[in-house]
Scaffold this motif. Sequence first.
Motif, mmCIF file in Angstrom:
data_model
loop_
_atom_site.group_PDB
_atom_site.id
_atom_site.type_symbol
_atom_site.label_atom_id
_atom_site.label_comp_id
_atom_site.label_asym_id
_atom_site.label_seq_id
_atom_site.Cartn_x
_atom_site.Cartn_y
_atom_site.Cartn_z
ATOM 1 N N THR A 142 0.842 -1.189 0.000
ATOM 2 C CA THR A 142 0.000 0.000 0.000
ATOM 3 C C THR A 142 0.879 1.242 0.000
ATOM 4 O O THR A 142 1.961 1.257 0.580
ATOM 5 N N VAL B 248 -15.317 -4.136 -0.198
ATOM 6 C CA VAL B 248 -15.731 -5.265 0.638
ATOM 7 C C VAL B 248 -16.412 -4.717 1.893
ATOM 8 O O VAL B 248 -15.981 -3.720 2.462
ATOM 9 N N THR C 113 -13.909 -1.959 3.671
ATOM 10 C CA THR C 113 -12.574 -2.331 3.186
ATOM 11 C C THR C 113 -12.510 -2.210 1.668
ATOM 12 O O THR C 113 -13.462 -2.576 0.963
ATOM 13 N N ARG D 51 -10.083 -3.743 -1.190
ATOM 14 C CA ARG D 51 -9.044 -4.753 -1.380
ATOM 15 C C ARG D 51 -8.473 -4.654 -2.790
ATOM 16 O O ARG D 51 -9.216 -4.586 -3.773
ATOM 17 N N THR E 181 -5.975 -6.582 -5.536
ATOM 18 C CA THR E 181 -5.440 -7.917 -5.803
ATOM 19 C C THR E 181 -4.804 -7.939 -7.183
ATOM 20 O O THR E 181 -5.345 -7.361 -8.133
ATOM 21 N N ALA F 212 -2.406 -9.590 -2.381
ATOM 22 C CA ALA F 212 -3.437 -8.588 -2.121
ATOM 23 C C ALA F 212 -2.969 -7.601 -1.068
ATOM 24 O O ALA F 212 -2.053 -7.872 -0.293
ATOM 25 N N GLU G 58 -4.912 -4.357 1.509
ATOM 26 C CA GLU G 58 -6.211 -3.856 1.926
ATOM 27 C C GLU G 58 -6.108 -2.467 2.541
ATOM 28 O O GLU G 58 -5.091 -2.120 3.153
ATOM 29 N N THR H 241 -8.594 0.448 4.819
ATOM 30 C CA THR H 241 -9.817 0.702 5.592
ATOM 31 C C THR H 241 -10.300 2.113 5.282
ATOM 32 O O THR H 241 -9.557 3.088 5.446
#
Length: 625
Positions: free
Chosen positions: A372, A412, A451, A453, A455, A462, A464, A466
């Motif tokens: 990230t 998600v 979330t 995500r 991928t 992956a 993630e 928030t």
Amino acid sequence: MAAQLGRRLRKGATSGAVVAAAVAALAASQAPEMIPPPTDNAGGDRAIGTGDATTPPSDGSATGDSPYFTELPPLNTPNKPGAPTHLPVITGPAEAGIPASVLAAYKRAEASVRSTDPGCNLPWQLLAGIGKVESGQARGGGVDANGTTLSPILGPALNGVGFANISDTDGGAYDGDKIHDRAVGPMQFIPSTWATWGQDANSDGKKDPNNIYDAAQAAGLYLCANDRNLALKADLDRAVLSYNRSTEYLNTVLSWFEYYKRGTHQVPDGTGVLPVDRSDNRGRGNRPASTPPYSPLPTTPAPTTSAPKPVTPDPKPSETGVPPKTPPATTDPGKTPTTPPTKPTVPPTKPTVPPTTNPTVPPAARVARLTTVATGALTATTGNAFGKAPTVAALDASGAPVTGVSIKFEIVGSTDARFAGARTTATVTTGSSGLAASPALQAGQKVGPFTVRATVVNRTLAAEFTATVTARQADTLTRLDGDAALAATTGTGFTQQLRVKATDKGALAPGVLVTGAVVTSKTATDASTEGPYFKGEAGATARTKVFTTDADGLITLAPGDLLAGDKAGTFFLKLTAPGGGSTFVELTVAAPEPTPEPSTPEPTPSTSDAPTDSPEATSSPSPSA
């Protein structure tokens, strides 16, 4: 195509492995740098992202399967400006040059389409590949300052003789032919296709297929139709084949697409290299008279030392049956006689394998980790866009960025937040820096975290993020119709209108969720179990309701929206908003006044029963008695 490939091999390719490597590289995909869309209006073009909405293409093809240029790009890697040239090339540096206006139109079209349809992953190099094959980059950049071709570029009449049979659809407005349609302009749209896909990208008030800005943007939208993701090989192939339904056409376009991805440079308008061979075998007759012919560079370097010229053999040796005479040795007093070779010795030119990395290894397979990128907290208030987008970096085992990796972003969790276009998923390709950012993220009305995500497509790698949606705030709620209590009697409704304004730091606060609750006093913490209630509601929450302020920051309670209930007394409507704003509205419920009962009158005595003192009433004997 086979003939063209053979011709290209005879011009210097000595190994079939090079061709195999070049063809294998067609499976790779790469998006340009991840930069914001340009905001300037160079060339008079209108604002980025104002293209018409895409619609699925009709049956057929954009060009009506018109002829196209079949020349393949050089096998040598394009030489970028300033790079030393160690090996001679046929047309390498020149072929990698794209005229300035044409190049600007391709890049502008890419930015515009990416701003409205980022999931398509349109690369401008694909437009350049199609433009090369269709018109030789608008005849080498033969356009004016606004991007319009100096003379019309028309394909042959589509009369069914060697081509499709398409009767006139535009009255000759675009192609000058009132009998049959012809492909028109630098991107070779037939009029019926242009009628659907035509664009006005340079804001001159018309959609002109002869303008490179208009045509390039139309081509980009056409290729992205049907929700295609051009980072996927299958969708890329389908997009190109929708332009011209020919496998040879597909291979030619993708060859130029891959060639341009390895390096290009800008050349002045009107100086681009013109292709010659066309699929209809018209050859050199297609070069416009206004453009000087192009002469390819020699395939071998000029000799650095002078050598005696070989003597030309006797003419027509096949007619005389006598072999050509051997030229006499060159003599010079004091020097050793030398005999010139009958042919100059030419060292073979070894083609350079273009890709800098092994094209057989897909970009996704080279990714060792997906990390990230710190972009700050991902927060937004209800109904608003998030200020930043989730961003990831695709890195190989050494920590170097990996280009051309397809990253799938997915929302998600229980939320109504969405990506642009009301989508919950989107696929983006990493640029040369290995970065990929999701499309714009829009918050819904549901408050709370969820979330996002990311991928690697076809991998389990992956990362993630928030994201949090918070309620919009208002620090002040003000009643607009005075402080008088709302009054009603039991069993009826309140007939007065109630209007309350919400502000935050002095500014109107639209979209704020204001909670209204009926309470028994200003100090009560829970809603009342009796008394007034909201119309249409029932059960435990009948005396609590959530309002949303309108565009002017107002909430309105119309007459009859609040009912008095069956309990007389004084109650309060407590209104509270996130951010601290609150106010109380007094509610007075009165019992109805009793109806008076009718009174009973006193009975009146009968006259026949009352005693009397009248002498007439005194009995006396009758005379007869």
